[in-house]
Design a protein around this motif. Structure first.
Motif, short mmCIF file in Angstrom:
data_model
loop_
_atom_site.label_atom_id
_atom_site.label_comp_id
_atom_site.label_asym_id
_atom_site.label_seq_id
_atom_site.Cartn_x
_atom_site.Cartn_y
_atom_site.Cartn_z
N ASP A 137 3.22 -31.76 0.02
CA ASP A 137 2.84 -31.48 1.40
C ASP A 137 2.01 -32.58 2.05
N TRP A 138 1.90 -33.72 1.40
CA TRP A 138 1.11 -34.83 1.94
C TRP A 138 1.92 -35.61 2.97
N ASN A 139 1.21 -36.26 3.90
CA ASN A 139 1.89 -37.13 4.86
C ASN A 139 1.81 -38.58 4.37
N ASN A 140 2.47 -39.49 5.08
CA ASN A 140 2.51 -40.90 4.69
C ASN A 140 1.11 -41.49 4.51
N ASP A 141 0.22 -41.18 5.43
CA ASP A 141 -1.12 -41.74 5.40
C ASP A 141 -1.85 -41.33 4.12
N GLU A 142 -1.78 -40.06 3.78
CA GLU A 142 -2.46 -39.56 2.58
C GLU A 142 -1.88 -40.17 1.31
N ILE A 143 -0.58 -40.28 1.25
CA ILE A 143 0.07 -40.84 0.06
C ILE A 143 -0.28 -42.32 -0.10
N LEU A 144 -0.17 -43.09 0.98
CA LEU A 144 -0.44 -44.52 0.88
C LEU A 144 -1.91 -44.80 0.60
N ARG A 145 -2.80 -43.99 1.15
CA ARG A 145 -4.23 -44.17 0.84
C ARG A 145 -4.48 -43.98 -0.66
N SER A 185 0.59 -50.05 10.20
CA SER A 185 -0.44 -49.03 10.37
C SER A 185 0.05 -47.91 11.28
N CYS A 186 0.69 -48.25 12.38
CA CYS A 186 1.23 -47.25 13.31
C CYS A 186 2.33 -46.43 12.66
N LYS A 187 3.17 -47.09 11.88
CA LYS A 187 4.26 -46.39 11.19
C LYS A 187 3.69 -45.34 10.23
N ILE A 188 2.61 -45.69 9.54
CA ILE A 188 1.98 -44.75 8.60
C ILE A 188 1.35 -43.59 9.37
N LYS A 189 0.63 -43.89 10.44
CA LYS A 189 -0.04 -42.84 11.22
C LYS A 189 0.96 -41.88 11.87
N ARG A 190 2.14 -42.39 12.26
CA ARG A 190 3.18 -41.55 12.87
C ARG A 190 3.99 -40.79 11.83
N ASN A 191 3.67 -41.02 10.55
CA ASN A 191 4.43 -40.43 9.44
C ASN A 191 5.87 -40.93 9.48
N GLY A 192 6.04 -42.21 9.83
CA GLY A 192 7.36 -42.78 10.01
C GLY A 192 7.82 -43.71 8.90
N LEU A 193 7.13 -43.70 7.77
CA LEU A 193 7.52 -44.54 6.64
C LEU A 193 8.79 -43.96 6.01
N LYS A 194 9.80 -44.77 5.85
CA LYS A 194 11.06 -44.33 5.27
C LYS A 194 10.93 -44.25 3.76
N LEU A 195 11.76 -43.42 3.15
CA LEU A 195 11.75 -43.28 1.70
C LEU A 195 12.01 -44.62 1.02
N ALA A 196 12.94 -45.39 1.54
CA ALA A 196 13.25 -46.70 0.94
C ALA A 196 12.03 -47.63 0.99
N GLU A 197 11.27 -47.56 2.06
CA GLU A 197 10.07 -48.38 2.18
C GLU A 197 9.02 -47.93 1.17
N PHE A 198 8.86 -46.61 1.02
CA PHE A 198 7.91 -46.08 0.05
C PHE A 198 8.33 -46.44 -1.37
#
Length: 73
Positions: A5-13, A44-57
């Motif tokens: 249930d985490w978003n991009n920001d939480e996971i990347l942090r 940074s904007c991509k992470i905050k918008r929760n817009g990081l793609k699975l391939a990027e992660f």
């Protein structure tokens, strides 16, 4: 650790904290190892918008030495 249930920001942090790196260092690693030249503000904007793609992660995890495991509940 369950991050379902985490978003991009939480996971990347978490990933950056465990690797003791900053966004700037991560972006330099992406540029050196994957040829990805992403401006820090865009990333940074991509992470905050929760817009990081699975391939990027997946690419970030590979560069930092992590694996993603999918497990049935």
């Amino acid at each position: 650790m369950n991050i379902t249930d985490w978003n991009n920001d939480e996971i990347l942090r978490l990933v950056m904290a465990k690797g003791h790196i900053t966004q700037k260092i991560l972006l330099e690693m992406l540029k050196d190892k994957a040829g990805e030249d992403i401006p820090q503000s865009t990333f940074s904007c991509k992470i905050k918008r929760n817009g990081l793609k699975l391939a990027e992660f997946q690419q970030i995890c590979t560069i930092l030495g992590y694996e993603i495991i999918l497990k049935r509940k």
